[in-house]
Enzyme design. Structure first.
Site, short mmCIF file in Angstrom:
data_model
loop_
_atom_site.label_atom_id
_atom_site.label_comp_id
_atom_site.label_asym_id
_atom_site.label_seq_id
_atom_site.Cartn_x
_atom_site.Cartn_y
_atom_site.Cartn_z
N GLU A 1 -14.47 -9.26 -0.56
CA GLU A 1 -14.02 -9.16 -1.95
C GLU A 1 -14.83 -8.10 -2.68
O GLU A 1 -16.06 -8.05 -2.58
CB GLU A 1 -14.16 -10.52 -2.64
N THR B 1 4.60 1.38 0.59
CA THR B 1 4.26 0.53 1.72
C THR B 1 3.85 1.45 2.86
O THR B 1 4.20 2.63 2.89
CB THR B 1 5.44 -0.35 2.17
N LYS C 1 6.91 1.60 6.68
CA LYS C 1 8.30 2.09 6.82
C LYS C 1 8.23 3.49 7.45
O LYS C 1 7.79 3.61 8.60
CB LYS C 1 9.00 2.05 5.47
N1 DSN Z 1 12.51 -5.43 2.22
C1 DSN Z 1 12.25 -4.03 1.99
C2 DSN Z 1 13.40 -3.21 2.40
O1 DSN Z 1 14.02 -3.61 3.35
O2 DSN Z 1 13.69 -2.21 1.80
C3 DSN Z 1 11.86 -3.76 0.61
O3 DSN Z 1 10.93 -4.68 0.22
#
Ligand code: DSN
Length: 418
Positions: A57, A227, A230
Protein backbone atom coordinates in the site's frame (compact mmCIF):
# COMPACT_ATOMS: atom_id res chain seq x y z
CA UNK A 1 8.27 -29.53 -17.23
CA UNK A 2 6.56 -26.51 -15.69
CA UNK A 3 6.99 -26.53 -11.91
CA UNK A 4 4.06 -24.18 -11.01
CA UNK A 5 1.68 -26.10 -13.30
CA UNK A 6 2.94 -29.43 -11.94
CA UNK A 7 2.33 -28.17 -8.39
CA UNK A 8 -1.17 -27.11 -9.37
CA UNK A 9 -1.82 -30.54 -10.85
CA UNK A 10 -0.71 -32.24 -7.62
CA UNK A 11 -2.61 -29.89 -5.29
CA UNK A 12 -5.82 -29.19 -7.16
CA UNK A 13 -6.45 -31.40 -10.18
CA UNK A 14 -9.88 -29.82 -10.72
CA UNK A 15 -8.47 -26.33 -11.26
CA UNK A 16 -5.45 -27.74 -13.13
CA UNK A 17 -7.95 -29.32 -15.49
CA UNK A 18 -9.69 -25.96 -16.04
CA UNK A 19 -6.34 -24.36 -16.88
CA UNK A 20 -5.41 -27.16 -19.29
CA UNK A 21 -8.79 -27.02 -21.01
CA UNK A 22 -8.57 -23.24 -21.35
CA UNK A 23 -5.06 -23.53 -22.85
CA UNK A 24 -6.52 -25.99 -25.34
CA UNK A 25 -9.50 -23.73 -26.10
CA UNK A 26 -7.23 -20.75 -26.75
CA UNK A 27 -4.86 -22.85 -28.86
CA UNK A 28 -7.49 -24.56 -31.00
CA UNK A 29 -10.32 -22.05 -31.55
CA UNK A 30 -10.33 -18.65 -33.26
CA UNK A 31 -10.45 -15.69 -30.85
CA UNK A 32 -12.19 -12.62 -32.27
CA UNK A 33 -13.24 -10.76 -29.13
CA UNK A 34 -12.12 -7.17 -29.62
CA UNK A 35 -11.15 -6.67 -25.98
CA UNK A 36 -9.00 -9.79 -25.70
CA UNK A 37 -5.49 -10.75 -26.69
CA UNK A 38 -2.79 -13.34 -25.96
CA UNK A 39 -0.06 -12.12 -23.60
CA UNK A 40 3.52 -13.12 -24.18
CA UNK A 41 5.01 -15.89 -22.06
CA UNK A 42 7.12 -13.18 -20.38
CA UNK A 43 3.96 -11.35 -19.23
CA UNK A 44 2.47 -14.64 -18.02
CA UNK A 45 5.69 -15.46 -16.18
CA UNK A 46 5.84 -12.09 -14.42
CA UNK A 47 2.26 -12.47 -13.29
CA UNK A 48 2.77 -15.96 -11.87
CA UNK A 49 5.50 -14.97 -9.41
CA UNK A 50 6.05 -14.45 -5.69
CA UNK A 51 5.37 -10.75 -6.21
CA UNK A 52 1.77 -11.76 -5.52
CA UNK A 53 2.77 -12.22 -1.88
CA UNK A 54 3.78 -8.62 -1.17
CA UNK A 55 1.62 -5.95 0.43
CA UNK A 56 2.63 -2.57 -0.96
CA UNK A 57 0.00 0.00 0.00
CA UNK A 58 1.32 3.40 -1.00
CA UNK A 59 3.74 4.26 -3.80
CA UNK A 60 7.43 3.49 -4.43
CA UNK A 61 9.52 4.93 -1.60
CA UNK A 62 6.37 5.79 0.43
CA UNK A 63 4.83 2.49 1.52
CA UNK A 64 2.93 1.59 4.63
CA UNK A 65 4.69 -1.79 5.13
CA UNK A 66 8.32 -2.82 5.21
CA UNK A 67 10.08 -5.01 2.71
CA UNK A 68 9.04 -3.09 -0.35
CA UNK A 69 12.56 -2.16 -1.45
CA UNK A 70 12.48 -4.89 -4.11
CA UNK A 71 8.97 -4.56 -5.57
CA UNK A 72 9.34 -0.77 -5.58
CA UNK A 73 11.63 -1.28 -8.56
CA UNK A 74 8.88 -3.08 -10.50
CA UNK A 75 6.37 -0.27 -9.97
CA UNK A 76 8.95 2.39 -10.73
CA UNK A 77 9.89 0.64 -13.97
CA UNK A 78 6.21 0.31 -14.89
CA UNK A 79 5.56 4.00 -14.19
CA UNK A 80 8.61 5.18 -16.11
CA UNK A 81 7.91 2.89 -19.05
CA UNK A 82 4.25 3.96 -19.24
CA UNK A 83 5.36 7.61 -19.34
CA UNK A 84 7.95 6.89 -22.02
CA UNK A 85 5.64 4.70 -24.11
CA UNK A 86 2.87 7.28 -24.26
CA UNK A 87 4.94 10.49 -23.91
CA UNK A 88 3.05 11.23 -20.68
CA UNK A 89 3.97 13.47 -17.75
CA UNK A 90 2.71 11.11 -15.03
CA UNK A 91 1.53 7.51 -14.75
CA UNK A 92 -0.36 5.55 -12.12
CA UNK A 93 -0.09 1.83 -12.78
CA UNK A 94 -2.09 0.57 -9.81
CA UNK A 95 -5.72 0.46 -11.09
CA UNK A 96 -6.91 -3.13 -11.10
CA UNK A 97 -9.05 -2.58 -14.21
CA UNK A 98 -10.23 -0.01 -16.73
CA UNK A 99 -13.42 0.58 -14.75
CA UNK A 100 -11.34 1.29 -11.62
CA UNK A 101 -9.15 3.65 -13.63
CA UNK A 102 -12.21 5.57 -14.82
CA UNK A 103 -13.66 5.68 -11.33
CA UNK A 104 -10.39 7.06 -9.99
CA UNK A 105 -10.24 9.73 -12.68
CA UNK A 106 -13.84 10.81 -11.99
CA UNK A 107 -13.37 10.91 -8.23
CA UNK A 108 -10.08 12.78 -8.56
CA UNK A 109 -11.44 15.53 -10.79
CA UNK A 110 -15.20 15.75 -10.13
CA UNK A 111 -17.68 16.15 -7.30
CA UNK A 112 -20.74 13.88 -7.04
CA UNK A 113 -23.56 15.40 -9.06
CA UNK A 114 -21.28 17.12 -11.58
CA UNK A 115 -22.35 16.99 -15.21
CA UNK A 116 -20.24 14.73 -17.44
CA UNK A 117 -20.63 13.96 -21.13
CA UNK A 118 -20.02 10.46 -22.44
CA UNK A 119 -21.02 8.10 -25.20
CA UNK A 120 -23.88 5.76 -24.17
CA UNK A 121 -23.48 2.00 -24.43
CA UNK A 122 -25.86 1.70 -27.37
CA UNK A 123 -23.71 4.17 -29.33
CA UNK A 124 -20.47 2.33 -28.59
CA UNK A 125 -19.50 3.77 -25.21
CA UNK A 126 -18.62 1.87 -22.04
CA UNK A 127 -20.65 1.09 -18.91
CA UNK A 128 -18.55 3.60 -16.97
CA UNK A 129 -19.41 6.34 -19.47
CA UNK A 130 -22.78 6.88 -17.80
CA UNK A 131 -24.80 3.67 -18.20
CA UNK A 132 -27.80 3.90 -15.84
CA UNK A 133 -26.87 0.59 -14.15
CA UNK A 134 -23.32 1.77 -13.43
CA UNK A 135 -21.87 3.82 -10.56
CA UNK A 136 -20.98 6.52 -13.09
CA UNK A 137 -24.62 7.45 -13.74
CA UNK A 138 -25.61 6.96 -10.13
CA UNK A 139 -23.03 9.43 -8.85
CA UNK A 140 -22.68 11.89 -11.71
CA UNK A 141 -25.11 13.60 -14.05
CA UNK A 142 -24.17 12.00 -17.37
CA UNK A 143 -25.44 13.41 -20.65
CA UNK A 144 -24.87 11.48 -23.87
CA UNK A 145 -23.52 12.17 -27.34
CA UNK A 146 -23.42 9.66 -30.13
CA UNK A 147 -23.36 8.69 -33.76
CA UNK A 148 -24.81 10.24 -36.87
CA UNK A 149 -27.79 8.05 -37.81
CA UNK A 150 -26.91 7.97 -41.51
CA UNK A 151 -23.14 7.56 -41.50
CA UNK A 152 -22.86 5.73 -38.14
CA UNK A 153 -19.79 7.90 -37.55
CA UNK A 154 -19.27 9.94 -34.40
CA UNK A 155 -21.37 13.10 -34.71
CA UNK A 156 -18.83 15.72 -33.65
CA UNK A 157 -21.20 18.63 -34.33
CA UNK A 158 -23.93 17.02 -32.24
CA UNK A 159 -21.38 16.41 -29.49
CA UNK A 160 -20.40 20.11 -29.58
CA UNK A 161 -24.07 21.19 -29.43
CA UNK A 162 -24.71 18.94 -26.41
CA UNK A 163 -21.62 20.34 -24.70
CA UNK A 164 -22.73 23.92 -25.29
CA UNK A 165 -26.17 23.13 -23.94
CA UNK A 166 -25.12 21.21 -20.80
CA UNK A 167 -21.74 22.80 -20.01
CA UNK A 168 -20.24 19.56 -18.58
CA UNK A 169 -17.38 19.68 -16.12
CA UNK A 170 -15.80 16.77 -18.01
CA UNK A 171 -16.09 15.25 -21.47
CA UNK A 172 -15.27 11.56 -21.77
CA UNK A 173 -14.03 10.50 -25.21
CA UNK A 174 -13.40 6.87 -26.09
CA UNK A 175 -15.43 3.76 -26.75
CA UNK A 176 -15.67 0.00 -26.55
CA UNK A 177 -17.42 -0.56 -29.85
CA UNK A 178 -16.48 2.24 -32.25
CA UNK A 179 -14.57 1.08 -35.32
CA UNK A 180 -13.24 4.44 -36.48
CA UNK A 181 -10.41 6.84 -35.63
CA UNK A 182 -11.47 9.21 -32.86
CA UNK A 183 -10.54 12.85 -33.44
CA UNK A 184 -9.24 13.84 -30.03
CA UNK A 185 -8.37 17.37 -31.23
CA UNK A 186 -12.07 17.92 -31.98
CA UNK A 187 -12.93 16.86 -28.43
CA UNK A 188 -10.21 19.14 -27.02
CA UNK A 189 -11.56 22.11 -28.96
CA UNK A 190 -15.07 21.54 -27.61
CA UNK A 191 -13.78 20.97 -24.07
CA UNK A 192 -11.85 24.25 -24.25
CA UNK A 193 -14.85 26.09 -25.64
CA UNK A 194 -17.13 25.03 -22.76
CA UNK A 195 -14.46 24.93 -20.04
CA UNK A 196 -14.56 21.14 -19.56
CA UNK A 197 -11.85 18.69 -18.62
CA UNK A 198 -11.09 16.05 -21.27
CA UNK A 199 -10.76 12.43 -20.19
CA UNK A 200 -9.93 9.91 -22.88
CA UNK A 201 -10.73 6.27 -22.20
CA UNK A 202 -8.23 4.58 -24.50
CA UNK A 203 -8.86 1.06 -23.16
CA UNK A 204 -9.40 -0.51 -26.55
CA UNK A 205 -6.87 1.39 -28.60
CA UNK A 206 -3.96 1.74 -26.14
CA UNK A 207 -1.85 -0.73 -28.10
CA UNK A 208 -2.65 0.96 -31.39
CA UNK A 209 -1.61 4.30 -29.88
CA UNK A 210 1.60 2.79 -28.51
CA UNK A 211 2.33 1.29 -31.91
CA UNK A 212 1.54 4.46 -33.86
CA UNK A 213 -1.58 3.02 -35.53
CA UNK A 214 -4.02 5.50 -33.96
CA UNK A 215 -3.45 9.19 -33.11
CA UNK A 216 -2.49 9.66 -29.47
CA UNK A 217 -4.81 11.50 -27.09
CA UNK A 218 -2.01 12.05 -24.57
CA UNK A 219 -0.88 15.49 -25.82
CA UNK A 220 -4.40 16.94 -25.70
CA UNK A 221 -6.23 15.09 -22.91
CA UNK A 222 -6.04 16.03 -19.25
CA UNK A 223 -6.25 12.38 -18.26
CA UNK A 224 -6.04 9.16 -20.30
CA UNK A 225 -7.23 5.89 -18.78
CA UNK A 226 -6.58 2.54 -20.42
CA UNK A 227 -6.51 -1.19 -19.94
CA UNK A 228 -3.36 -3.17 -20.47
CA UNK A 229 -4.85 -6.42 -21.80
CA UNK A 230 -6.53 -5.47 -25.08
CA UNK A 231 -4.48 -4.22 -28.03
CA UNK A 232 -1.62 -3.52 -25.60
CA UNK A 233 -1.25 -7.30 -25.03
CA UNK A 234 -0.41 -7.14 -21.32
CA UNK A 235 -2.01 -8.54 -18.16
CA UNK A 236 -5.69 -7.98 -17.34
CA UNK A 237 -5.55 -4.58 -15.60
CA UNK A 238 -5.86 -0.80 -15.91
CA UNK A 239 -3.63 2.27 -15.76
CA UNK A 240 -3.81 6.05 -15.95
CA UNK A 241 -1.55 8.65 -17.51
CA UNK A 242 -2.13 12.35 -16.95
CA UNK A 243 -0.72 15.84 -16.95
CA UNK A 244 1.53 16.55 -13.97
CA UNK A 245 -1.00 19.00 -12.51
CA UNK A 246 -3.42 16.11 -11.85
CA UNK A 247 -0.80 13.62 -10.64
CA UNK A 248 -1.31 14.12 -6.93
CA UNK A 249 -5.11 14.03 -7.14
CA UNK A 250 -5.05 10.85 -9.28
CA UNK A 251 -2.55 9.09 -7.03
CA UNK A 252 -4.44 9.96 -3.83
CA UNK A 253 -7.70 8.80 -5.36
CA UNK A 254 -6.36 5.43 -6.55
CA UNK A 255 -4.79 4.84 -3.13
CA UNK A 256 -6.06 5.35 -0.44
CA UNK A 257 -9.23 6.68 -2.10
CA UNK A 258 -10.40 3.57 -3.90
CA UNK A 259 -8.02 0.64 -3.72
CA UNK A 260 -5.98 -1.07 -1.03
CA UNK A 261 -2.81 -2.96 -1.81
CA UNK A 262 -1.68 -2.89 -5.44
CA UNK A 263 -1.25 -6.23 -7.23
CA UNK A 264 2.52 -6.17 -7.56
CA UNK A 265 2.68 -9.31 -9.72
CA UNK A 266 0.28 -7.66 -12.16
CA UNK A 267 2.18 -4.37 -12.04
CA UNK A 268 5.37 -6.27 -12.89
CA UNK A 269 3.54 -7.87 -15.81
CA UNK A 270 2.37 -4.40 -16.94
CA UNK A 271 6.02 -3.27 -16.89
CA UNK A 272 6.89 -6.20 -19.16
CA UNK A 273 4.04 -5.35 -21.54
CA UNK A 274 5.14 -1.68 -21.72
CA UNK A 275 8.68 -2.86 -22.48
CA UNK A 276 7.41 -5.11 -25.25
CA UNK A 277 5.28 -2.32 -26.71
CA UNK A 278 8.39 -0.10 -26.92
CA UNK A 279 10.17 -2.54 -29.24
CA UNK A 280 10.31 -1.58 -32.94
CA UNK A 281 8.38 -4.72 -33.97
CA UNK A 282 5.36 -3.61 -31.95
CA UNK A 283 4.75 -0.88 -34.54
CA UNK A 284 4.47 -3.47 -37.29
CA UNK A 285 2.24 -5.57 -35.02
CA UNK A 286 -0.16 -2.65 -34.43
CA UNK A 287 -0.27 -1.86 -38.14
CA UNK A 288 -1.02 -5.52 -38.94
CA UNK A 289 -3.92 -5.56 -36.44
CA UNK A 290 -5.49 -2.67 -38.38
CA UNK A 291 -4.78 -4.27 -41.78
CA UNK A 292 -6.35 -7.51 -40.55
CA UNK A 293 -9.47 -5.71 -39.29
CA UNK A 294 -9.83 -4.03 -42.69
CA UNK A 295 -9.39 -7.35 -44.49
CA UNK A 296 -11.91 -9.09 -42.22
CA UNK A 297 -14.45 -6.29 -42.75
CA UNK A 298 -14.01 -6.44 -46.52
CA UNK A 299 -14.28 -10.23 -46.65
CA UNK A 300 -17.39 -10.27 -44.43
CA UNK A 301 -19.00 -7.58 -46.56
CA UNK A 302 -18.42 -9.69 -49.66
CA UNK A 303 -20.06 -12.63 -47.86
CA UNK A 304 -23.18 -10.44 -47.46
CA UNK A 305 -22.80 -9.02 -43.97
CA UNK A 306 -23.37 -5.31 -43.42
CA UNK A 307 -20.43 -3.62 -41.72
CA UNK A 308 -21.53 -0.78 -39.45
CA UNK A 309 -20.20 2.57 -40.73
CA UNK A 310 -19.01 0.77 -43.86
CA UNK A 311 -15.66 -0.39 -42.50
CA UNK A 312 -13.03 0.07 -39.83
CA UNK A 313 -9.93 2.16 -39.09
CA UNK A 314 -8.86 0.34 -35.96
CA UNK A 315 -8.77 -3.17 -34.49
CA UNK A 316 -12.50 -3.80 -34.40
CA UNK A 317 -15.57 -4.00 -36.55
CA UNK A 318 -19.27 -4.18 -35.88
CA UNK A 319 -21.20 -6.59 -38.02
CA UNK A 320 -24.91 -6.09 -38.66
CA UNK A 321 -26.42 -9.58 -38.91
CA UNK A 322 -29.85 -8.49 -40.09
CA UNK A 323 -29.12 -9.42 -43.73
CA UNK A 324 -28.58 -12.99 -42.46
CA UNK A 325 -31.81 -12.93 -40.43
CA UNK A 326 -30.06 -14.03 -37.23
CA UNK A 327 -29.60 -12.27 -33.89
CA UNK A 328 -26.28 -11.55 -32.25
CA UNK A 329 -27.07 -14.03 -29.48
CA UNK A 330 -27.87 -16.86 -31.91
CA UNK A 331 -24.79 -16.04 -34.00
CA UNK A 332 -22.45 -15.96 -31.01
CA UNK A 333 -23.74 -19.33 -29.83
CA UNK A 334 -23.53 -20.92 -33.28
CA UNK A 335 -20.00 -19.59 -33.81
CA UNK A 336 -18.97 -20.95 -30.41
CA UNK A 337 -20.08 -24.38 -31.60
CA UNK A 338 -17.98 -23.82 -34.73
CA UNK A 339 -14.79 -22.92 -32.83
CA UNK A 340 -15.01 -19.17 -33.44
CA UNK A 341 -15.23 -16.95 -30.34
CA UNK A 342 -17.08 -13.65 -30.74
CA UNK A 343 -19.39 -11.44 -28.72
CA UNK A 344 -22.87 -10.28 -29.55
CA UNK A 345 -23.11 -6.51 -29.61
CA UNK A 346 -25.77 -3.93 -30.23
CA UNK A 347 -25.52 -2.04 -33.49
CA UNK A 348 -26.59 1.63 -33.67
CA UNK A 349 -30.38 1.89 -33.21
CA UNK A 350 -30.58 -1.82 -32.63
CA UNK A 351 -34.18 -3.13 -32.65
CA UNK A 352 -33.16 -6.03 -30.37
CA UNK A 353 -32.57 -6.00 -26.61
CA UNK A 354 -28.93 -5.73 -25.40
CA UNK A 355 -28.95 -9.39 -24.33
CA UNK A 356 -30.03 -10.44 -27.83
CA UNK A 357 -28.73 -7.74 -30.23
CA UNK A 358 -28.54 -7.64 -34.02
CA UNK A 359 -24.78 -7.56 -34.23
CA UNK A 360 -21.40 -9.01 -33.47
CA UNK A 361 -18.31 -7.09 -32.42
CA UNK A 362 -15.12 -8.59 -33.82
CA UNK A 363 -11.50 -7.68 -33.15
CA UNK A 364 -8.24 -8.77 -34.71
CA UNK A 365 -5.66 -8.22 -31.97
CA UNK A 366 -5.56 -11.85 -30.78
CA UNK A 367 -5.48 -13.45 -34.23
CA UNK A 368 -2.72 -11.01 -35.21
CA UNK A 369 -0.72 -12.00 -32.12
CA UNK A 370 -1.14 -15.61 -33.21
CA UNK A 371 0.50 -14.65 -36.52
CA UNK A 372 -2.47 -14.53 -38.86
CA UNK A 373 -2.59 -12.09 -41.77
CA UNK A 374 -5.01 -10.95 -44.46
CA UNK A 375 -5.41 -14.37 -46.20
CA UNK A 376 -6.53 -15.91 -42.90
CA UNK A 377 -9.07 -13.10 -42.41
CA UNK A 378 -10.70 -14.09 -45.70
CA UNK A 379 -10.77 -17.69 -44.55
CA UNK A 380 -12.34 -16.75 -41.21
CA UNK A 381 -15.01 -14.65 -42.93
CA UNK A 382 -15.92 -17.64 -45.11
CA UNK A 383 -16.12 -19.93 -42.05
CA UNK A 384 -18.37 -17.45 -40.27
CA UNK A 385 -20.67 -17.07 -43.26
CA UNK A 386 -20.88 -20.84 -43.72
CA UNK A 387 -21.83 -21.31 -40.06
CA UNK A 388 -24.44 -18.58 -40.01
CA UNK A 389 -26.05 -19.62 -43.30
CA UNK A 390 -26.73 -23.01 -41.71
CA UNK A 391 -27.16 -21.83 -38.16
CA UNK A 392 -29.19 -24.86 -37.01
CA UNK A 393 -27.09 -27.48 -38.77
CA UNK A 394 -24.87 -29.30 -36.27
CA UNK A 395 -22.95 -31.04 -39.04
CA UNK A 396 -21.92 -27.72 -40.57
CA UNK A 397 -20.87 -26.45 -37.12
CA UNK A 398 -18.78 -29.58 -36.59
CA UNK A 399 -17.12 -29.24 -40.01
CA UNK A 400 -16.36 -25.57 -39.44
CA UNK A 401 -14.98 -26.41 -36.01
CA UNK A 402 -12.53 -28.79 -37.66
CA UNK A 403 -11.54 -26.11 -40.17
CA UNK A 404 -11.08 -23.60 -37.33
CA UNK A 405 -8.85 -26.05 -35.46
CA UNK A 406 -6.85 -26.71 -38.65
CA UNK A 407 -6.29 -22.98 -39.11
CA UNK A 408 -5.30 -22.58 -35.45
CA UNK A 409 -2.83 -25.46 -35.72
CA UNK A 410 -0.82 -23.21 -38.05
CA UNK A 411 -1.22 -20.18 -35.77
CA UNK A 412 -1.09 -21.51 -32.22
CA UNK A 413 -0.70 -18.79 -29.58
CA UNK A 414 0.81 -21.04 -26.90
CA UNK A 415 2.58 -24.02 -28.51
CA UNK A 416 4.87 -24.14 -25.45
CA UNK A 417 1.90 -24.80 -23.18
CA UNK A 418 0.12 -27.33 -25.37
N1 DSN B 1 -15.61 -5.54 -21.46
C1 DSN B 1 -14.74 -4.65 -22.20
C2 DSN B 1 -14.96 -4.79 -23.64
O1 DSN B 1 -15.24 -5.88 -24.04
O2 DSN B 1 -14.87 -3.83 -24.38
C3 DSN B 1 -14.87 -3.27 -21.76
O3 DSN B 1 -14.86 -3.23 -20.40
Amino acid sequence: MNEPLDALERTDPAIADVVQREIERQNTTIQLIASENFTSLAVLAAQGTVLTNKYSEGYPGKRYYGGNYVVDDAEELARQRACRLFGAEHANVQPHSGANANMAAYFALLQPGDTVMGMPLDQGGHLTHGAPVNFSARLFNFVGYGLDDDTELLDYEGMARTAREHKPKMIVAGATAYPRIIDFNAFRAVADEVGALLLVDAAHIAGLIAGGAHPSPVPVADVVTFTTHKTLRGPRAGAIVCKEQYAQAIDKTVFPGLQGGPLMHVIAAKAVAFHEAMQPEFREYAAQIVRNAGALAEALASEGFRIVSGGTDNHLLLVDLQPFGVTGKAAQEALDRAGITTNKNTIPNDPERPFVTSGLRLGTAAVTTAGMGEPEMTEIAALMARTLRAIDDDNVAAEVKESSARLCSKFTPYPELA
